[in-house]
Design a protein around this motif. Structure first.
Motif, PDB file in Angstrom:
ATOM      1  N   PHE A 152       0.018  -6.102 -28.822  1.00 21.40           N
ATOM      2  CA  PHE A 152       0.723  -6.196 -29.954  1.00 21.40           C
ATOM      3  C   PHE A 152       2.212  -5.664 -29.939  1.00 21.40           C
ATOM      4  CE2 PHE A 152      -3.699  -6.340 -31.792  1.00 21.40           C
ATOM      5  CZ  PHE A 152      -3.647  -7.619 -32.448  1.00 21.40           C
ATOM      6  N   ALA A 153       2.600  -5.506 -28.731  1.00 17.57           N
ATOM      7  CA  ALA A 153       4.182  -4.645 -28.601  1.00 17.57           C
ATOM      8  C   ALA A 153       4.980  -5.589 -28.610  1.00 17.57           C
ATOM      9  CB  ALA A 153       4.219  -4.126 -27.238  1.00 17.57           C
ATOM     10  N   ILE A 160     -22.147   1.138 -29.585  1.00 17.42           N
ATOM     11  CA  ILE A 160     -22.230   0.995 -31.007  1.00 17.42           C
ATOM     12  C   ILE A 160     -21.240   0.532 -31.629  1.00 17.42           C
ATOM     13  CG2 ILE A 160     -23.145   1.901 -33.255  1.00 17.42           C
ATOM     14  CD1 ILE A 160     -24.541   3.931 -31.564  1.00 17.42           C
ATOM     15  N   GLN A 161     -20.672  -0.819 -31.648  1.00 20.04           N
ATOM     16  CA  GLN A 161     -19.388  -1.498 -32.250  1.00 20.04           C
ATOM     17  C   GLN A 161     -19.763  -1.753 -33.583  1.00 20.04           C
ATOM     18  OE1 GLN A 161     -17.901  -5.706 -31.558  1.00 20.04           O
ATOM     19  NE2 GLN A 161     -16.516  -4.639 -30.335  1.00 20.04           N
ATOM     20  N   LEU A 162     -18.540  -0.957 -34.581  1.00 22.18           N
ATOM     21  CA  LEU A 162     -19.109  -1.269 -36.056  1.00 22.18           C
ATOM     22  C   LEU A 162     -17.861  -2.152 -36.565  1.00 22.18           C
ATOM     23  CD1 LEU A 162     -19.799   2.670 -36.654  1.00 22.18           C
ATOM     24  CD2 LEU A 162     -21.493   0.515 -36.716  1.00 22.18           C
ATOM     25  N   PRO A 163     -18.161  -2.952 -37.760  1.00 22.06           N
ATOM     26  CA  PRO A 163     -17.257  -3.914 -37.940  1.00 22.06           C
ATOM     27  C   PRO A 163     -15.954  -3.134 -39.023  1.00 22.06           C
ATOM     28  CG  PRO A 163     -19.204  -3.881 -39.380  1.00 22.06           C
ATOM     29  CD  PRO A 163     -19.432  -3.150 -38.177  1.00 22.06           C
ATOM     30  N   ALA A 164     -15.018  -3.872 -38.932  1.00 27.86           N
ATOM     31  CA  ALA A 164     -13.826  -3.322 -39.839  1.00 27.86           C
ATOM     32  C   ALA A 164     -14.206  -3.015 -41.298  1.00 27.86           C
ATOM     33  CB  ALA A 164     -12.696  -4.204 -39.314  1.00 27.86           C
ATOM     34  N   GLU A 181      -4.646 -16.478 -29.659  1.00 30.89           N
ATOM     35  CA  GLU A 181      -5.788 -16.426 -29.964  1.00 30.89           C
ATOM     36  C   GLU A 181      -6.293 -14.732 -30.099  1.00 30.89           C
ATOM     37  OE1 GLU A 181     -10.227 -17.637 -28.944  1.00 30.89           O
ATOM     38  OE2 GLU A 181      -8.804 -18.206 -27.711  1.00 30.89           O
ATOM     39  N   ALA A 182      -5.978 -13.735 -29.017  1.00 25.52           N
ATOM     40  CA  ALA A 182      -6.081 -12.495 -29.003  1.00 25.52           C
ATOM     41  C   ALA A 182      -5.558 -11.785 -30.415  1.00 25.52           C
ATOM     42  CB  ALA A 182      -5.743 -11.897 -27.780  1.00 25.52           C
ATOM     43  N   TRP A 183      -4.374 -12.240 -30.602  1.00 23.18           N
ATOM     44  CA  TRP A 183      -3.592 -11.594 -31.651  1.00 23.18           C
ATOM     45  C   TRP A 183      -4.496 -11.920 -32.935  1.00 23.18           C
ATOM     46  CZ3 TRP A 183       1.997 -11.080 -33.467  1.00 23.18           C
ATOM     47  CH2 TRP A 183       2.638 -10.223 -32.547  1.00 23.18           C
ATOM     48  N   SER A 184      -4.991 -13.017 -33.157  1.00 20.53           N
ATOM     49  CA  SER A 184      -5.776 -13.162 -34.434  1.00 20.53           C
ATOM     50  C   SER A 184      -7.057 -12.630 -34.546  1.00 20.53           C
ATOM     51  CB  SER A 184      -6.072 -14.892 -34.343  1.00 20.53           C
ATOM     52  OG  SER A 184      -6.751 -15.581 -33.487  1.00 20.53           O
ATOM     53  N   LYS A 185      -7.624 -12.162 -33.343  1.00 16.55           N
ATOM     54  CA  LYS A 185      -9.075 -11.586 -33.275  1.00 16.55           C
ATOM     55  C   LYS A 185      -9.022 -10.041 -33.114  1.00 16.55           C
ATOM     56  CE  LYS A 185     -11.233 -16.007 -31.898  1.00 16.55           C
ATOM     57  NZ  LYS A 185     -12.196 -16.531 -30.710  1.00 16.55           N
TER      58      LYS A 185
END
Length: 296
Positions: free
Chosen positions: A187-188, A108-112, A198-202
């Motif tokens: 993010f280190a 169950i992935q919930l949005p931010a 792209e991963a940083w943005s998502k």
């Protein structure tokens, strides 16, 4: 004693001919992947409930010990936000039934935007779920990580869920798990590739969380495109996962990298490094070589 490891998908262009045989018919790709890893994230189910024949094919390509952690459709979690979802939930559960024990946990992935103010909605949704499945919840709002009140309240809500094994904890499978989604290594340091940018943005920037609530903890670890950085970043998890195994828990650990080019090998390497600490851990099966040997 088993540790299940896997990736975010079972087919990836970078693996074809390198790790997995090429070409492969669509109905053979999961079988080939299952020779490398014993678990996979079911991300595709987020976008649409699969056809019944597709799910039957998944069951045919995997052994009963293989684990799917299947994401509930976004209609349920993001569009209707857990309200008025009896119909789509019933349809989803009916379709995945052929997987049997392979449906290790429903995710169950919930949005931010799902905040502490929505916890009563989550509690009501979880109470209505059938008890033959186990459940794993992923939250992304920072208040659950930074405010002790809301962290405690979320754990209480998850702990009230029934399950096939009774009470939660090391020996049981009751209660819903709080998925550990670790992006700290990503993010280190600043991104060094297009995939990392792209991963940083998502991806959400959240603190690492290593507390297991049930006997079936789930970790989603996001590394870097450089395998050395990914391996260095998972060092704290080796001790955590080893301790879980010794406590009688049954963890599932997923390896992501921004480009996922080396994710298959990294998942197996993580398993091997845990096994060095826990020698009684059952080894993974040897994968079939990408290039089939010939007689001549």
């Amino acid at each position: 004693m088993k540790l299940h490891v896997g990736c975010a998908m079972w087919t990836h262009a970078a693996w074809s001919g390198r790790h997995l045989p090429h070409p492969l018919a669509p109905r053979e790709r999961l079988r080939a992947y299952a020779g490398w890893c014993n678990a996979v994230e079911g991300n595709t189910t987020f976008y649409a409930t699969p056809a019944p024949e597709t799910v039957r094919s998944w069951a045919e390509q995997t052994g009963p010990d293989f684990r799917f952690v299947l994401k509930l459709p976004r209609t349920i979690t993001h569009e209707r936000r857990l309200g008025d979802v009896a119909g789509p939930l019933r349809d989803f559960l009916s379709v995945i039934e052929p997987l049997g024990p392979r449906a290790h946990a429903l995710w169950i992935q919930l949005p931010a935007s799902f905040t502490p103010g929505d916890l009563d909605t989550l509690a009501g949704f979880l109470r209505r779920l059938p008890t033959q499945y186990t459940y794993a919840v992923e939250v992304r709002h920072r208040a659950f990580f930074e405010d002790e009140r809301w962290r405690t309240r979320l754990e209480q809500v998850l702990g009230q869920v029934g399950g096939p094994g009774g009470a939660g904890g090391p020996g049981g499978s009751g209660g819903a798990e709080w998925i550990a989604f670790d992006t700290t290594v990503l993010f280190a340091t600043p991104p060094s590739s297009e995939a990392e940018r792209e991963a940083w943005s998502k991806k959400p920037r959240l603190p690492r969380r290593t507390r297991a609530l049930t006997g079936h903890p789930v970790v989603r670890y996001i590394g870097r495109d450089d395998p050395r950085l990914t391996v260095a970043g998972w060092q704290p998890w080796l001790g955590t996962v080893s301790a879980w195994l010794r406590e009688g828990r049954s963890p599932t650990f997923f390896i992501h990298t921004p480009d996922n080019a080396n994710a298959l090998m990294l998942a197996r390497r993580f398993h091997e490094e845990v096994r060095k600490r826990v020698p009684e851990l059952e080894p993974l099966a040897e994968p079939v070589p990408a290039e089939q040997p010939t007689l001549f």
